[in-house]
Design a protein around this motif. Structure first.
Motif, PDB file in Angstrom:
ATOM      1  N   GLN A 371      82.543 109.076  56.283  1.00 18.54           N
ATOM      2  CA  GLN A 371      83.336 109.329  55.010  1.00 18.54           C
ATOM      3  C   GLN A 371      84.785 109.766  55.363  1.00 18.54           C
ATOM      4  O   GLN A 371      85.756 109.100  54.883  1.00 18.54           O
ATOM      5  CB  GLN A 371      82.898 110.275  53.887  1.00 18.54           C
ATOM      6  N   LEU A 372      84.906 110.862  56.290  1.00 18.60           N
ATOM      7  CA  LEU A 372      86.232 111.326  56.647  1.00 18.60           C
ATOM      8  C   LEU A 372      86.718 110.281  57.478  1.00 18.60           C
ATOM      9  O   LEU A 372      88.253 110.266  57.747  1.00 18.60           O
ATOM     10  CB  LEU A 372      85.841 112.637  57.495  1.00 18.60           C
ATOM     11  N   LEU A 412      77.685 103.289  55.544  1.00 17.15           N
ATOM     12  CA  LEU A 412      78.331 104.073  54.770  1.00 17.15           C
ATOM     13  C   LEU A 412      79.995 104.090  55.113  1.00 17.15           C
ATOM     14  O   LEU A 412      80.709 103.916  54.121  1.00 17.15           O
ATOM     15  CB  LEU A 412      78.022 105.794  54.993  1.00 17.15           C
ATOM     16  N   PHE A 413      80.070 104.209  56.466  1.00 15.68           N
ATOM     17  CA  PHE A 413      81.637 103.909  56.857  1.00 15.68           C
ATOM     18  C   PHE A 413      82.239 102.611  55.961  1.00 15.68           C
ATOM     19  O   PHE A 413      83.276 102.529  55.445  1.00 15.68           O
ATOM     20  CB  PHE A 413      81.763 103.905  58.358  1.00 15.68           C
ATOM     21  N   GLU A 414      81.518 101.626  56.218  1.00 13.89           N
ATOM     22  CA  GLU A 414      81.834 100.323  55.569  1.00 13.89           C
ATOM     23  C   GLU A 414      82.041 100.289  54.208  1.00 13.89           C
ATOM     24  O   GLU A 414      83.254  99.912  53.630  1.00 13.89           O
ATOM     25  CB  GLU A 414      80.898  99.272  55.854  1.00 13.89           C
ATOM     26  N   ALA A 415      81.228 101.262  53.372  1.00 16.66           N
ATOM     27  CA  ALA A 415      81.350 101.304  52.013  1.00 16.66           C
ATOM     28  C   ALA A 415      82.541 101.965  51.639  1.00 16.66           C
ATOM     29  O   ALA A 415      83.419 101.470  50.834  1.00 16.66           O
ATOM     30  CB  ALA A 415      80.159 101.987  51.354  1.00 16.66           C
ATOM     31  N   TYR A 416      82.944 103.137  52.284  1.00 11.70           N
ATOM     32  CA  TYR A 416      84.123 103.827  51.842  1.00 11.70           C
ATOM     33  C   TYR A 416      85.208 103.078  52.484  1.00 11.70           C
ATOM     34  O   TYR A 416      86.413 102.956  51.853  1.00 11.70           O
ATOM     35  CB  TYR A 416      84.033 105.174  52.800  1.00 11.70           C
ATOM     36  N   TYR A 417      85.412 102.423  53.537  1.00 15.35           N
ATOM     37  CA  TYR A 417      86.427 101.527  54.038  1.00 15.35           C
ATOM     38  C   TYR A 417      86.735 100.382  53.085  1.00 15.35           C
ATOM     39  O   TYR A 417      87.936 100.328  52.809  1.00 15.35           O
ATOM     40  CB  TYR A 417      86.213 101.127  55.309  1.00 15.35           C
ATOM     41  N   ARG A 437      94.887  93.347  58.842  1.00  9.33           N
ATOM     42  CA  ARG A 437      93.756  92.368  59.486  1.00  9.33           C
ATOM     43  C   ARG A 437      93.821  92.688  60.899  1.00  9.33           C
ATOM     44  O   ARG A 437      92.467  92.694  61.483  1.00  9.33           O
ATOM     45  CB  ARG A 437      94.638  91.068  59.532  1.00  9.33           C
ATOM     46  N   SER A 438      94.379  93.493  61.538  1.00  7.38           N
ATOM     47  CA  SER A 438      94.342  94.023  63.137  1.00  7.38           C
ATOM     48  C   SER A 438      93.174  94.781  62.899  1.00  7.38           C
ATOM     49  O   SER A 438      92.219  94.865  63.835  1.00  7.38           O
ATOM     50  CB  SER A 438      95.376  94.522  63.310  1.00  7.38           C
ATOM     51  N   MET A 439      93.330  95.752  61.963  1.00  6.00           N
ATOM     52  CA  MET A 439      92.061  96.880  61.999  1.00  6.00           C
ATOM     53  C   MET A 439      90.797  96.148  61.637  1.00  6.00           C
ATOM     54  O   MET A 439      89.612  96.504  62.105  1.00  6.00           O
ATOM     55  CB  MET A 439      92.178  97.763  60.921  1.00  6.00           C
ATOM     56  N   VAL A 440      90.522  95.155  60.838  1.00  4.52           N
ATOM     57  CA  VAL A 440      89.410  94.471  60.297  1.00  4.52           C
ATOM     58  C   VAL A 440      89.015  93.767  61.683  1.00  4.52           C
ATOM     59  O   VAL A 440      87.870  93.571  62.102  1.00  4.52           O
ATOM     60  CB  VAL A 440      89.573  93.411  59.358  1.00  4.52           C
ATOM     61  N   GLN A 441      89.984  92.893  62.452  1.00 12.68           N
ATOM     62  CA  GLN A 441      89.670  92.431  63.671  1.00 12.68           C
ATOM     63  C   GLN A 441      89.039  93.438  64.660  1.00 12.68           C
ATOM     64  O   GLN A 441      88.119  92.926  65.348  1.00 12.68           O
ATOM     65  CB  GLN A 441      90.740  91.783  64.051  1.00 12.68           C
ATOM     66  N   LYS A 442      89.706  94.708  64.767  1.00 13.64           N
ATOM     67  CA  LYS A 442      88.927  95.396  65.640  1.00 13.64           C
ATOM     68  C   LYS A 442      87.783  95.892  65.255  1.00 13.64           C
ATOM     69  O   LYS A 442      86.718  96.012  66.179  1.00 13.64           O
ATOM     70  CB  LYS A 442      89.685  96.944  65.787  1.00 13.64           C
ATOM     71  N   LEU A 443      87.349  95.996  64.051  1.00 16.53           N
ATOM     72  CA  LEU A 443      85.776  96.227  63.523  1.00 16.53           C
ATOM     73  C   LEU A 443      85.012  95.123  63.853  1.00 16.53           C
ATOM     74  O   LEU A 443      83.996  95.367  64.261  1.00 16.53           O
ATOM     75  CB  LEU A 443      85.845  96.525  62.190  1.00 16.53           C
ATOM     76  N   ARG A 444      85.609  94.019  63.607  1.00 15.02           N
ATOM     77  CA  ARG A 444      84.867  92.929  64.083  1.00 15.02           C
ATOM     78  C   ARG A 444      84.379  92.630  65.369  1.00 15.02           C
ATOM     79  O   ARG A 444      83.018  92.430  65.686  1.00 15.02           O
ATOM     80  CB  ARG A 444      85.353  91.424  63.449  1.00 15.02           C
ATOM     81  N   ILE A 445      85.076  92.841  66.222  1.00 17.03           N
ATOM     82  CA  ILE A 445      84.690  92.934  67.612  1.00 17.03           C
ATOM     83  C   ILE A 445      84.011  93.861  68.186  1.00 17.03           C
ATOM     84  O   ILE A 445      82.905  93.985  69.062  1.00 17.03           O
ATOM     85  CB  ILE A 445      86.310  93.075  68.661  1.00 17.03           C
ATOM     86  N   GLU A 446      83.922  95.200  67.355  1.00 16.37           N
ATOM     87  CA  GLU A 446      83.212  96.341  67.732  1.00 16.37           C
ATOM     88  C   GLU A 446      81.834  96.073  67.276  1.00 16.37           C
ATOM     89  O   GLU A 446      80.841  96.310  67.929  1.00 16.37           O
ATOM     90  CB  GLU A 446      83.783  97.577  67.103  1.00 16.37           C
TER      91      GLU A 446
END
Length: 722
Positions: A371-372, A412-417, A437-446
């Motif tokens: 959450q944080l 849970l992170f995804e829900a908050y994000y 978009r860059s942040m979502v791409q980083k999460l996608r790579i990860e």
């Protein structure tokens, strides 16, 4: 053949013997060197080489025995110097004797098996003299004494030591006799020193705060490590200056064993945490290099992992630190990475310990880090964050993604994000759509496409809506049928968070524009139904105050309430409720934001921060502000806590079905499984941590729903029911 004179052999040997004695006494030879050479050659030609060889050996033995015997009877203080002088004289004399008997070396010695050259024979004579007497032991003892003096910081005659060591090497006595004694003496010396120093180790103290009870000889672990490095350098130089080169490795091994290996636990226990806390990179690097050289990497790994967990838990388990927890974790991770890179040379074993320990403590407080972390990203991505450049934000997000790897509650992170991203997009609060978009791409790579599918869908909705909005705006301008600028965002329900519908009676102008948009949208997308969410929208109103016209940035609810005052300057709570359809907390928080907040465009009677149903509200024509555009924020009350609870409940609901599906998959593949087997395989099927109690509850539920059954003889075994 001409017969030899009767006394030829005797006279020639006598002349050669006399020459050897003269050379040994540093006197001129009775005959010239050329004549002596001819004598040796003649004897050899007449097969008397063995007699010459025996005579020379006897003379060398007599001389060496006499000189070394005399030296051995001298006081210890003189022995090393006298031996050094003897060896210099002897080798010089032997070299001259070898020249005289050169023909012997080239003929008799080469032609005879097991006969050493004159030089080798001369060395063996001295070696035998040393071995047969106590001179060997005395020399070894005295040389070691000089080495010990030098280790104690006293001066030693290094030139003599170098000559004596070379003598032992030449005589073949170094490795056999001297080296073992040197290693034993070194072991004993550093064993005593390590016991003395380690026994008096003290904790690291600030320079400006010395402890009055600390003895002068005591040292801290960093000082001890520096001392060990100094000792290593000294022994390395000693091996280079006068000891044999093959002494270096055994000596350093003894030092490391006595000073480091035997006391590794004490050194780590005494000051590792303090050194890491104080970010003492140079001292940690010394510790790492010394411990790894003695194979104590596992001990260092254990203290490293324990330190990380201890420091991390102090951050995670304190609710008061929640406000800055992610920043603190990022700072801690950066500090640990710097230690890894600068002090531990990015050692793979310690790097694995860092990852495992970080993940362990981050997840000791379930759900909260997820959450944080999402909240921290939201703060970074909001448009109000003007102090950082795009490069700074991108670099910070890279570090946050590294932190994201350690979080187990990724659902849970995804829900908050997703919730925060929705607010940023809908309220136009994002610092940059490209950054989003860059942040979502980083999460996608990860974590893969499946994890970011809904997030990417949200961004696509915004792009599509932007295109539709442009076409609808052109239509409005062409028809000139609407008195307001109306913009709508189309949200795909599967991608966005679920929002409760709000019973809001919007102004007639907005209602007409809304109907016009529905008609426009249906012409392009027949069969789709739109559900309006006015509580997610914003509006911009131009309001005339006594000071002048101001643009007010408001939510749709705030704008709807404020527009009621365009016809009447005074309205009661009940009248506002009746005209807007808002009820309860939504109306109260809207009125509070307009009449009780920082920018009070309404006034109320009676005055106060709380809104009651009996209150009366008036338009505040005297409102003043230095800004041409004023943003009036909504009162949040306890909405954050409510939303957080709803998010967690929704995630927990989803988790129940994921656990059910995982259990059924395992048993469907196996047909039956015992409880321990099921519990061991479940973590690999789930993307979150689930407690044993939660899993047990889901098993009971599946049994009740006839997906599973217990074994009749062994209740710990489950069977799949097809």
């Amino acid at each position: 053949m001409t017969p030899l004179p009767a006394n030829y052999k005797t006279d020639a040997l006598a002349r050669l013997k006399s020459a050897i004695q003269a050379i040994q006494q540093s006197q001129p030879t009775p005959q010239g060197l050329e004549e002596l050479y001819r004598d040796c050659e003649g004897l050899c030609l007449h097969k008397f080489g063995s007699d010459i060889y025996a005579m020379a050996k006897a003379e060398l033995e007599a001389y060496a025995s006499q000189r070394l015997g005399e030296i051995g009877r001298q006081p210890d203080a003189s022995v090393l110097g006298l031996t050094t002088q003897f060896w210099a004289d002897y080798t010089q004399q032997l070299d001259m004797i070898k020249c005289v008997f050169l023909y012997l070396d080239r003929t008799y010695v080469l032609q005879s098996a097991n006969v050493a050259s004159l030089w080798s024979m001369g060395l063996s004579v001295v070696r035998q003299c040393l071995v047969d007497t106590d001179m060997k032991s005395k020399l070894v003892r005295l040389i070691l004494g000089e080495v010990a003096k030098e280790r104690d910081g006293k001066s030693a005659d290094q030139a003599s030591l170098q000559s004596l060591i070379q003598m032992l090497v030449d005589l073949g006595l170094y490795s056999q006799f001297f080296m073992p004694s040197l290693i034993d003496a070194t072991r004993e010396y550093y064993s005593r020193e390590s016991r003395r120093l380690v026994g008096s180790l003290v904790a690291i103290q600030p320079v400006e705060e010395p402890r009055p009870d600390t003895p002068a000889s005591a040292m801290s672990v960093p000082q001890y490590l520096a001392h060990v490095k100094l000792r290593i350098d000294e022994e390395t130089q000693r091996a280079t200056r006068y000891l044999s080169a093959n002494s270096k490795a055994p000596l350093l091994n003894v030092i490391m064993t006595q000073l480091i290996e035997k006391h590794a636990e004490r050194l780590l226990m005494t000051s590792f945490d303090t050194m890491a806390d104080a970010f003492m990179l140079a001292d940690l690097a010394n510790l790492y290099s010394l411990l790894t050289s003695v194979g104590k990497i596992e001990s260092l790994k254990r203290y490293w992992a324990t330190y990380i967990k201890k420091v991390g838990i102090l951050l995670v388990q304190v609710p008061e630190l929640d406000v800055s927890l992610v920043s603190e974790l990022l700072g801690l991770k950066q500090r640990l990475d710097d230690i890894m890179k600068s002090a531990f040379q990015s050692n793979n074993i310690l790097a694995h310990a860092l990852r495992d320990s970080f993940e362990s403590f981050v997840n000791t407080r379930r759900n909260k880090p997820a959450q944080l972390t999402a909240k921290f990203i939201d703060q970074c991505m909001r448009s109000g964050n003007k102090s950082a450049t795009d490069e700074d934000i991108d670099s910070l997000l890279d570090r946050v993604v590294v932190l994201f790897r350690f979080i187990n509650d990724k659902d849970l992170f995804e829900a908050y994000y997703k919730r925060d991203l929705a607010k940023r997009l809908l309220y136009n609060k994002s610092v940059s759509i490209d950054t989003e978009r860059s942040m979502v791409q980083k999460l996608r790579i990860e974590y893969g496409l499946g994890y970011t599918k809904r997030l990417e869908g949200m961004l696509r909705d915004m792009d599509v809506s932007s295109g539709l909005d442009g076409k609808f705006t052109n239509l409005q301008q062409a028809q000139e049928t609407c008195g307001i600028d109306f913009h709508a965002t189309i949200l795909t329900q599967a991608f966005w968070p679920t929002y409760e519908p709000l019973p809001l009676v919007i102004p007639r102008e907005a209602e007409l524009a809304q109907e016009q948009f529905i008609q426009f949208y249906n012409e392009k997308h027949n069969g789709r139904k739109l559900f309006w969410q006015p509580n997610l929208g914003t509006c911009l109103l131009k309001v005339a105050f006594d000071e002048g016209v101001k643009e007010l940035s408001l939510t749709i609810m705030q704008g709807t309430v404020l527009l009621l005052f365009s016809e009447r300057d005074e309205l009661s709570y009940e009248q506002i409720q009746e005209n807007t359809g808002l009820e309860g907390i939504e109306l109260i928080r809207t009125l509070q934001s307009l009449a009780c907040g920082k920018f009070r465009v309404l006034t109320k009677e009676p005055k106060g921060r709380d809104v009651e149903v009996t209150d009366v509200f008036r338009f505040n024509a005297a409102f003043k502000s230095s800004y041409a555009r004023v943003k009036i924020g909504q009162i949040l009350l306890k909405e954050v806590e409510k939303e957080s609870k709803e998010v967690e409940e929704h995630v927990q609901f989803d988790r129940m079905y994921q656990v059910d599906a995982a259990i059924v998959r395992i048993l469907k593949a196996r047909k039956q499984a015992d409880h321990p087997t099921l519990m061991s395989e479940l973590p690999g099927q789930l993307k979150f941590n689930s407690t044993a109690t939660e899993i047990k509850e889901r098993i009971e539920t599946l049994i009740e729903r006839d997906y599973l059954k217990r074994d009749e003889t062994d209740p710990s075994i489950y069977h799949y029911l097809s």
